[in-house]
Design a protein around this motif. Structure first.
Motif, mmCIF file in Angstrom:
data_model
loop_
_atom_site.group_PDB
_atom_site.id
_atom_site.type_symbol
_atom_site.label_atom_id
_atom_site.label_comp_id
_atom_site.label_asym_id
_atom_site.label_seq_id
_atom_site.Cartn_x
_atom_site.Cartn_y
_atom_site.Cartn_z
ATOM 1 N N GLN A 147 33.642 74.911 66.106
ATOM 2 C CA GLN A 147 34.477 75.101 67.290
ATOM 3 C C GLN A 147 35.667 75.980 66.927
ATOM 4 O O GLN A 147 36.371 75.717 65.956
ATOM 5 C CB GLN A 147 34.978 73.761 67.830
ATOM 6 N N TYR A 149 39.219 77.829 68.526
ATOM 7 C CA TYR A 149 40.160 77.788 69.644
ATOM 8 C C TYR A 149 41.261 78.828 69.436
ATOM 9 O O TYR A 149 41.971 78.800 68.434
ATOM 10 C CB TYR A 149 40.771 76.388 69.764
ATOM 11 N N GLU A 151 44.610 79.624 70.836
ATOM 12 C CA GLU A 151 45.673 79.077 71.672
ATOM 13 C C GLU A 151 46.608 80.185 72.148
ATOM 14 O O GLU A 151 47.091 80.987 71.362
ATOM 15 C CB GLU A 151 46.465 78.023 70.898
ATOM 16 N N GLU A 166 31.033 76.293 69.829
ATOM 17 C CA GLU A 166 31.946 76.387 70.959
ATOM 18 C C GLU A 166 33.059 77.380 70.650
ATOM 19 O O GLU A 166 33.670 77.320 69.588
ATOM 20 C CB GLU A 166 32.564 75.024 71.281
ATOM 21 N N VAL A 167 33.321 78.273 71.595
ATOM 22 C CA VAL A 167 34.461 79.179 71.495
ATOM 23 C C VAL A 167 35.363 78.904 72.695
ATOM 24 O O VAL A 167 34.898 78.864 73.840
ATOM 25 C CB VAL A 167 34.020 80.656 71.449
ATOM 26 N N ILE A 168 36.651 78.686 72.412
ATOM 27 C CA ILE A 168 37.610 78.280 73.437
ATOM 28 C C ILE A 168 38.824 79.191 73.346
ATOM 29 O O ILE A 168 39.313 79.476 72.250
ATOM 30 C CB ILE A 168 38.052 76.813 73.233
ATOM 31 N N ALA A 169 39.315 79.641 74.483
ATOM 32 C CA ALA A 169 40.498 80.501 74.493
ATOM 33 C C ALA A 169 41.333 80.205 75.733
ATOM 34 O O ALA A 169 40.792 79.917 76.800
ATOM 35 C CB ALA A 169 40.099 81.974 74.471
ATOM 36 N N ASP A 170 42.655 80.271 75.570
ATOM 37 C CA ASP A 170 43.526 80.147 76.732
ATOM 38 C C ASP A 170 43.486 81.417 77.568
ATOM 39 O O ASP A 170 43.912 81.420 78.718
ATOM 40 C CB ASP A 170 44.962 79.864 76.284
ATOM 41 N N TYR A 184 34.536 78.642 76.681
ATOM 42 C CA TYR A 184 35.527 78.100 77.607
ATOM 43 C C TYR A 184 36.709 79.067 77.659
ATOM 44 O O TYR A 184 37.526 79.109 76.730
ATOM 45 C CB TYR A 184 36.024 76.731 77.150
ATOM 46 N N ASN A 187 41.461 78.271 79.195
ATOM 47 C CA ASN A 187 41.501 76.835 78.917
ATOM 48 C C ASN A 187 42.826 76.185 79.279
ATOM 49 O O ASN A 187 42.867 75.030 79.687
ATOM 50 C CB ASN A 187 41.192 76.613 77.433
ATOM 51 N N SER A 188 43.953 76.904 79.144
ATOM 52 C CA SER A 188 45.267 76.306 79.376
ATOM 53 C C SER A 188 45.597 76.142 80.848
ATOM 54 O O SER A 188 46.466 75.353 81.212
ATOM 55 C CB SER A 188 46.359 77.167 78.736
#
Length: 243
Positions: A147, A149, A151, A166-170, A184, A187-188
């Motif tokens: 994962q 992220y 931020e 999983e790749v997540i970014a604001d 995602y 995200n924020s």
């Protein structure tokens, strides 16, 4: 958000003592039957007093409070609908419980107000979209179970995102290789939804999310799978474009 005050709603309850007669002498006599005055003086039973009848003696409430305290009770509130008694209760520093006001609903409103204010406080210390730093760039692939992220930033992966990764970014997400896992973006919740996108050179994700709106692999139009695609969430729906 307050750092030292944390509000919680619990099932904590207090006994309610109904006063039927406004006679201090009778009240004292009845309280003596509980024999609470023989207990440790440092321990008192918190309670709520309920009064339905008006009393003519102006010092009745003050005398009653002192009588309860002498016999091991600690009145902290008064339950009544009588305006005159409500004013005396406020003067005595007692909380007022009224059928006209639902205290639990008022408390829920306080909790809701606290929850609403929390994102605002966080927003004050978070970079604005226009102030985002350079995107987070990874010169590698993201393996299954991993994962990542980014931020307060966009995320650029110059490789593949494997199944179950999983790749997540604001901010936005760009995948230079194959997107086969989950992405995602936004995200924020601080960016406008129409400013957020997910892009991939080979687009076949398990799941994509933009600002909390989700779409699963089986719901993605098949004509876009495996191709270079840019996806946004516009007019309450996912919009896919070939690149």
């Amino acid at each position: 958000m307050a750092a030292n005050i944390h509000i919680q709603k619990t099932d904590f309850s207090l006994p309610v003592i109904q006063l039927s007669q406004c006679d201090v002498a009778e009240l004292k006599q009845e309280l003596e039957q509980f024999a609470l005055s023989d207990s440790d003086e440092s321990i008192a039973v918190p309670c709520i007093l309920a009064i339905d009848n008006e009393f003519t003696e102006p010092t009745f409430l003050a005398q009653s409070l002192e009588c309860f305290r002498q016999h091991g009770f600690l009145p902290i509130g008064l339950k009544t609908e009588l305006d005159g008694i409500i004013q005396q209760a406020k003067y005595a520093g007692l909380a007022v419980f009224s059928e006209k006001l639902n205290q639990l609903e008022l408390f829920d409103a306080v909790l809701l107000q606290q929850q609403v204010k929390t994102p605002i406080a966080e927003q004050n210390v978070s970079p604005k979209p226009s102030e985002k730093k350079m995107p987070v760039i990874l010169h590698r692939s993201i393996t299954s179970g991993e994962q990542i992220y980014a931020e307060h930033n966009d995320l650029v992966v110059l490789g593949d995102v494997a199944v179950d990764a999983e790749v997540i970014a604001d901010g936005n997400i760009y995948i230079g290789g194959s997107l086969m896992g989950k992405a995602y973006a936004g995200n924020s919740g601080l960016m406008n939804v129409d400013e957020i996108s997910v892009r991939a050179t080979s687009f076949e994700p398990q799941l994509i999310s933009i600002a909390g709106f989700y779409q699963l692999y089986e719901d993605i139009p098949t004509k876009y799978l495996g191709l270079a695609v840019k996806v946004k969430f516009e007019a309450q729906r996912f919009e896919y474009r070939l690149e």
